[in-house]
Enzyme design. Sequence first.
Site, PDB file in Angstrom:
ATOM      1  N   GLU A 168      16.344  43.542  13.133  1.00  0.00           N
ATOM      2  CA  GLU A 168      16.901  42.336  13.761  1.00  0.00           C
ATOM      3  C   GLU A 168      18.047  42.646  14.721  1.00  0.00           C
ATOM      4  O   GLU A 168      19.187  42.219  14.502  1.00  0.00           O
ATOM      5  CB  GLU A 168      17.349  41.342  12.690  1.00  0.00           C
ATOM      6  CG  GLU A 168      16.208  40.873  11.797  1.00  0.00           C
ATOM      7  CD  GLU A 168      16.603  39.724  10.869  1.00  0.00           C
ATOM      8  OE1 GLU A 168      17.787  39.354  10.836  1.00  0.00           O
ATOM      9  OE2 GLU A 168      15.711  39.208  10.178  1.00  0.00           O
ATOM     10  N   GLU A 370       9.659  40.927   6.651  1.00  0.00           N
ATOM     11  CA  GLU A 370      10.493  40.183   5.700  1.00  0.00           C
ATOM     12  C   GLU A 370       9.998  38.755   5.675  1.00  0.00           C
ATOM     13  O   GLU A 370       9.674  38.186   6.704  1.00  0.00           O
ATOM     14  CB  GLU A 370      11.982  40.139   6.109  1.00  0.00           C
ATOM     15  CG  GLU A 370      12.736  41.420   5.965  1.00  0.00           C
ATOM     16  CD  GLU A 370      14.228  41.278   6.296  1.00  0.00           C
ATOM     17  OE1 GLU A 370      14.785  40.169   6.158  1.00  0.00           O
ATOM     18  OE2 GLU A 370      14.822  42.283   6.694  1.00  0.00           O
TER      19      GLU A 370
END
Length: 469
Positions: A168, A370
């Site tokens: 991220e 995720e």
Amino acid sequence: MSTMQATLPDDFFFGAALSGPQTEGAWQSGGKLENLWDRWSNLDLSAFHNRVGSYAGNDMTRKAAEDFETFASLGFSSARTSIQWSRLMDANGKVNPEGAAYYHRLFAAAREAGVEPFVNLYHFDLPAYLFDRGGWESREVVEAYAAYATAAFTEFGSEIEHWFTFNEPIVEPEMRYEHGAWYPFLTDFARARTVQYGISLAHALAVNSFRDLQARGVVRPDAQIGLINCFTPPYTKENPSPADLEAVRMTDGLCNRWWLDLVTKGTLPQDVIDTLAERGVELPTRPGDAEILAQGKVDWLGFNYYHPARVQAPEHGTDEHGNPVFAREYVWPDAVMNESRGWEIYPKGIYDFAKTMQRDYPDLEWFVSENGIGIEEDRAERDDAGRIMDASYRVPFVRDHLRWIAQAIEEGAKCRGYHYWGAIDCWSWNNAYKNRYGFVEVDLAHDYRRLPKQSSDWIRQVAKTHIVD
Ligand code: BGP
């Protein structure tokens, strides 16, 4: 989408996602240096839920063998964690032998249990001394990351098949530099973009080093490198105005297309760069940068998905700090919320991302790296045996996301697997242990003891049979 039972392909993999800074603890041992989470914890422990700072982890340093056994027993064939830069490298930029030994042991424990370790190099955890030298705004730090990545590929290149440069990479620019939410609490849009640009260069330098070491036989020939991001699809209201669509374009441009173009084409999206320049935000480019970015193409992608973004045109073009504003939140009246986290639950977003990939980046393989649901204290509901009774909310969340994945695969999406975030409860940044994600509880009052929750039986069944019902 039908609510009937769905089946995932035989070669579809299930696994767990975790990170070094959220599981290791042991933050002052083995030669580990201070990272930015340790620094913030040291400066102001009250910023963390129940004053549980970065030192907590989930005790995986001592419980790794047990945890990998647990993953295997759940039917998980892989687990992604991250190396902490602040553990592997010393302050002179040399490998810390104790840190290297720690990760060799960790990866061996995974393999011992039959779990393939996926290794990410960076999970929001800059060593503090490098922040003091300018952080991601500094080319010296970008170079230091490339050297760290090279050291990691060299040290573990014969062991590891699945590498990732960043988790991220959009989050630190936003949280630390733009929204003022995480240390050092800045609210400077232009500096956030400089950080984003620095991370992009760092990613490309690392991929370049990986390819070079693979060509020289240091990295194993079957190894692959990727990037993981929260490529949250941006939605807007029905019947949007041109200004709403413009908000979508820039949100998608900064959060998604920036990284997708980098990892598929080795470039950054020109329309986004032009709009930034029109608003006075110039990236600190240097001669030779285009050649560096061109090296950034990856072998596959990780997609972290928790919630969609919904945006609309901003009310004002600038905020109180003088920053340009391109979008504001749109609250969808039909949104179903996870109130504990303040995140909308919208399983179809995973399918919409799959469609975008098929349309715009059809050759690239990816996996859901995720996904998960964190509920405050898991509502503290237990059965007579003391097990957390979480099936009523955790099972539908995972089931609905898996069904949309199955549907997308049926329609040709190149989605290869699913990693559940925090399959064993872990530390969640400044939320610490407020919201629990796991299929397995971590009991902080009893030496981080692990206790399976009710939902663990369900996910085991799904991971073993590939039938989602
Ligand atoms: C992702 C991060 C993870 C994890 C997860 C859940 O953005 O990659 O590190 O923390 O979100 O979010 P949180 O822990 O804030 O609830």
